[in-house]
Scaffold this motif. Structure first.
Motif, mmCIF file in Angstrom:
data_model
loop_
_atom_site.group_PDB
_atom_site.id
_atom_site.type_symbol
_atom_site.label_atom_id
_atom_site.label_comp_id
_atom_site.label_asym_id
_atom_site.label_seq_id
_atom_site.Cartn_x
_atom_site.Cartn_y
_atom_site.Cartn_z
ATOM 1 N N VAL A 210 0.951 -1.138 -0.100
ATOM 2 C CA VAL A 210 0.101 0.016 0.055
ATOM 3 C C VAL A 210 0.915 1.503 0.047
ATOM 4 C CG1 VAL A 210 -1.354 1.264 1.573
ATOM 5 C CG2 VAL A 210 -2.091 -1.126 0.853
ATOM 6 N N ARG A 211 1.752 1.220 0.850
ATOM 7 C CA ARG A 211 2.564 2.630 1.167
ATOM 8 C C ARG A 211 3.346 2.669 -0.202
ATOM 9 N NH1 ARG A 211 2.297 4.978 5.865
ATOM 10 N NH2 ARG A 211 1.957 3.768 7.725
ATOM 11 N N ASP A 212 4.156 1.567 -0.658
ATOM 12 C CA ASP A 212 5.124 1.553 -1.592
ATOM 13 C C ASP A 212 4.195 2.207 -2.980
ATOM 14 O OD1 ASP A 212 7.208 1.040 -0.428
ATOM 15 O OD2 ASP A 212 7.093 -0.936 -1.159
ATOM 16 N N PHE A 213 2.947 1.633 -3.321
ATOM 17 C CA PHE A 213 2.192 1.939 -4.431
ATOM 18 C C PHE A 213 2.104 3.438 -4.472
ATOM 19 C CE2 PHE A 213 -1.719 2.928 -6.499
ATOM 20 C CZ PHE A 213 -1.538 2.267 -7.746
ATOM 21 N N LEU A 214 1.457 3.914 -3.259
ATOM 22 C CA LEU A 214 1.005 5.203 -3.202
ATOM 23 C C LEU A 214 2.406 6.297 -3.397
ATOM 24 C CD1 LEU A 214 -2.016 4.986 -0.708
ATOM 25 C CD2 LEU A 214 -2.067 5.505 -3.145
ATOM 26 N N ASP A 215 3.225 5.846 -2.437
ATOM 27 C CA ASP A 215 4.578 6.825 -2.385
ATOM 28 C C ASP A 215 5.071 6.770 -3.989
ATOM 29 O OD1 ASP A 215 4.055 7.066 0.161
ATOM 30 O OD2 ASP A 215 5.855 5.402 0.729
ATOM 31 N N LEU B 171 -14.933 10.413 -10.464
ATOM 32 C CA LEU B 171 -15.486 8.922 -10.253
ATOM 33 C C LEU B 171 -14.719 7.907 -10.921
ATOM 34 C CD1 LEU B 171 -16.884 6.945 -8.617
ATOM 35 C CD2 LEU B 171 -18.615 7.082 -10.318
ATOM 36 N N ASP B 172 -14.415 8.342 -12.293
ATOM 37 C CA ASP B 172 -13.396 7.177 -13.255
ATOM 38 C C ASP B 172 -12.139 6.932 -12.452
ATOM 39 O OD1 ASP B 172 -15.639 6.278 -14.628
ATOM 40 O OD2 ASP B 172 -15.280 7.758 -16.377
ATOM 41 N N ASP B 173 -11.483 8.115 -12.292
ATOM 42 C CA ASP B 173 -10.057 8.414 -11.745
ATOM 43 C C ASP B 173 -9.853 7.473 -10.556
ATOM 44 O OD1 ASP B 173 -9.359 10.356 -13.809
ATOM 45 O OD2 ASP B 173 -10.459 11.698 -12.517
ATOM 46 N N VAL B 174 -11.121 7.451 -9.654
ATOM 47 C CA VAL B 174 -10.947 6.716 -8.518
ATOM 48 C C VAL B 174 -10.996 5.174 -8.855
ATOM 49 C CG1 VAL B 174 -12.426 6.222 -6.475
ATOM 50 C CG2 VAL B 174 -11.885 8.199 -6.828
ATOM 51 N N MET B 175 -11.659 4.875 -9.927
ATOM 52 C CA MET B 175 -11.966 3.401 -10.160
ATOM 53 C C MET B 175 -10.688 2.902 -10.754
ATOM 54 S SD MET B 175 -15.751 2.715 -11.259
ATOM 55 C CE MET B 175 -16.404 4.002 -12.338
ATOM 56 N N ASN B 176 -10.085 3.868 -11.856
ATOM 57 C CA ASN B 176 -8.785 3.424 -12.263
ATOM 58 C C ASN B 176 -7.750 3.276 -11.255
ATOM 59 O OD1 ASN B 176 -10.163 3.872 -14.775
ATOM 60 N ND2 ASN B 176 -9.401 5.878 -15.278
ATOM 61 N N LEU B 177 -7.577 4.215 -10.450
ATOM 62 C CA LEU B 177 -6.780 4.143 -9.134
ATOM 63 C C LEU B 177 -7.075 2.668 -8.554
ATOM 64 C CD1 LEU B 177 -4.410 5.504 -7.578
ATOM 65 C CD2 LEU B 177 -6.042 6.252 -5.997
ATOM 66 N N GLU C 30 -8.383 -0.154 -9.052
ATOM 67 C CA GLU C 30 -7.959 -1.424 -9.675
ATOM 68 C C GLU C 30 -6.505 -1.712 -9.746
ATOM 69 O OE1 GLU C 30 -10.175 -1.445 -13.497
ATOM 70 O OE2 GLU C 30 -8.900 -0.117 -14.279
ATOM 71 N N ARG C 31 -5.884 -0.488 -9.925
ATOM 72 C CA ARG C 31 -4.360 -0.588 -10.025
ATOM 73 C C ARG C 31 -3.908 -0.767 -8.759
ATOM 74 N NH1 ARG C 31 -0.708 3.439 -11.066
ATOM 75 N NH2 ARG C 31 -2.298 5.135 -10.756
ATOM 76 N N PHE C 32 -4.272 -0.299 -7.743
ATOM 77 C CA PHE C 32 -3.959 -0.490 -6.355
ATOM 78 C C PHE C 32 -4.102 -1.726 -5.834
ATOM 79 C CE2 PHE C 32 -5.331 0.389 -1.818
ATOM 80 C CZ PHE C 32 -4.139 1.000 -1.260
#
Ligand code: 4AD
Ligand code: MG
Length: 458
Positions: free
Chosen positions: A162-167, A254-260, A262-264
């Motif tokens: 989680v941390r690595d992905f967001l950082d 909203l779409d940006d949140v869904m894109n994020l 699924e990658r996350f």
């Protein structure tokens, strides 16, 4: 290689009473010491004996290794001290590392000396089956067992992923307070705390409102900390204290949140697969299910999710007929997610069942621009989020309609007075995600010391 393993290189050598010395090593480092004499420190996991042989299994937190003691190879006191030693006695063992394909970790240790640091009798958790209540009462000790150890190692990897992905994705960590003056996710699940001068404070339900402030300062932010819900539900998905990670992005929809999302989620699954094969084996996890967690995830409009539930009901697979407008219960979520191999993102829920801050669908204002990610295999909601309302007037109305104390939200309304832009984000519960990754039934095993409706001890 994991940084953890790099840090767990060698420790200073110890010198024994007879002047011999051998490096102190951790069990997960044994491969580097094959043929050499080492010292291990840990706790007795199990002990078998057979005539002139003892097989103590030692665990040290990094692994479990079987040691072999030949009566003739050690001093008599050592043999006597070891032969009846109780489970979880603390000891240090000196011996030669031998590679052995048949051994569980791939190595065994031929013992030449040992020192009992704390002899234990009557350790309460034995290899026999215990009931869950008993184990939960002994959680402080239960953590030492192999399965619990495996689950918490997976949790550790989830948190790191989680941390690595967001950082790595340009998010700035900006943590939110735990003590807050007002509700974020509805007033029915608030834990109240006496603050000073007769003021009331509440344990945070979500850092989101603060995230919205920091997102306007840093663009992309996340907070990550303990979150509290006075949930009166006694389900396998609910804790009263859980850890939530919440990313929030300015200039996002909203779409940006869904894109994020699924990658996350995919990055977490792939990291767990990469780093925790051993643990997943202990947990007998079907890893092929985790391999399916790759973008894109199916996206399902709430209306279509309801249609799906109606079809399920007609086929007799669901007891009650679901009414449009309601929130999904656990059986509904399970049913929907079982229709897909991958996690599914259900979006545009009726605004009436969602929080006050949700933006509305301009085409259909009765719908909120929110999304829930339902995990695969019936694990239910792991992520909730969406787009936030940007209009000052709209939020003023919502605060009134939800009967929230206006003064506690003045600062929040400032965010709509000064540079209000579309923004969106989500929250993911670490325990629900970990339970899913591990393929285990209940979230209570995914946090060291769970807090639930009927449990605040140990
Ligand atoms: O859906 P929730 O309530 O969303 C929020 O709190 C938003 N403010 C988050 C945001 O947009 N920043 O909670 C988000 C997630 C859930 O999907 C679930 O994973 C977890 O938090 N969660 C719980 N986990 C364990 N026990 C509980 N009682 C939980 N309640 C929520
Ligand atoms: Mg939710």
């Amino acid at each position: 290689m994991a940084t953890e393993e790099i840090q767990q290189e060698e420790q200073p050598a110890t010198t024994t009473a007879t002047g011999e010395s051998s490096p102190q090593v951790y069990i997960n480092q044994l491969s580097k010491h094959v043929g050499a004499e080492v010292t291990l420190r840990g706790w007795l996991y199990n002990l078998r004996s057979s005539g002139k042989l003892l097989f103590p299994q030692l665990r040290d937190g990094t692994g479990v290794v079987q040691c072999v003691v030949f009566k003739k190879a050690v001093a008599e006191e050592v043999w006597d001290a070891l032969k009846n030693l109780g489970q979880e006695s603390a000891l240090s063992i000196r011996g030669t590392v031998r590679a052995d394909e048949r051994a569980p970790g791939g190595f065994e240790v031929d013992v030449v000396g040992a020192e009992v640091l704390h002899a234990v009798e009557g350790y309460p958790i034995t290899p026999k089956e215990h009931g869950t209540e008993f184990l939960m009462d002994h959680r402080h000790l239960w953590l030492r067992s192999r399965r619990q150890h495996a689950i918490l190692k997976v949790r550790h990897t989830v948190v790191r992923a989680v941390r690595d992905f967001l950082d790595n994705d340009n998010f700035t960590l900006a943590d939110a307070p735990v003590l807050t003056p007002a509700a974020c996710e509805g007033t029915t699940t608030l834990f109240e705390v006496d603050y000073f001068n007769d003021e009331k404070a509440y344990l945070t339900q979500s850092g989101q409102l603060y995230n919205e402030a920091t997102a306007a300062a840093f663009g992309k932010v996340y907070c990550f900390g303990p979150t509290f819900r006075a949930e009166r539900s006694k389900t396998r998905r609910h804790l009263t204290e859980f850890w939530m990670v919440e990313p929030e992005m300015a200039f996002a929809h909203l779409d940006d949140v869904m894109n994020l999302a699924e990658r996350f989620v995919s990055s977490i699954a792939s990291r767990v697969l990469e780093e925790r094969q051993e643990e997943l084996k202990v947990l007998e996890r079907d890893t092929s299910k985790l391999e399916l967690i790759v973008p894109p995830f199916p996206r399902l409009h709430y209306d279509d999710a309801v249609k799906m539930l109606h079809e399920g009901h007609e086929r007799g697979e669901l007891d009650a007929r679901f009414e449009w407008g309601g929130d999904f219960g656990a059986p509904d979520e399970t049913y929907i997610s079982k229709q897909f191999e991958k996690p599914v993102m259900v979006h545009r829920y009726p605004a009436a069942i969602k929080a006050f801050y949700m933006a509305r669908d301009p085409e259909r204002p009765e719908l909120a621009l929110g999304v829930d990610v339902l995990a695969s295999e019936g694990y239910g909601e792991v992520i909730g989020g969406g787009e936030r309302a940007t209009s000052l007037e709209f939020l003023e109305e919502q605060i009134k309609a939800h009967e929230l104390p206006r003064e506690a939200f003045e600062w929040y309304l400032d965010l709509r007075r000064y540079g209000s832009v579309p923004h969106a984000g989500f929250g993911m519960g670490i325990e629900r995600c970990t339970a899913w990754m591990c393929g285990i039934e209940h979230v209570r095993e995914t946090i060291p010391f769970p807090r639930m409706l009927y449990r605040i001890r140990p």
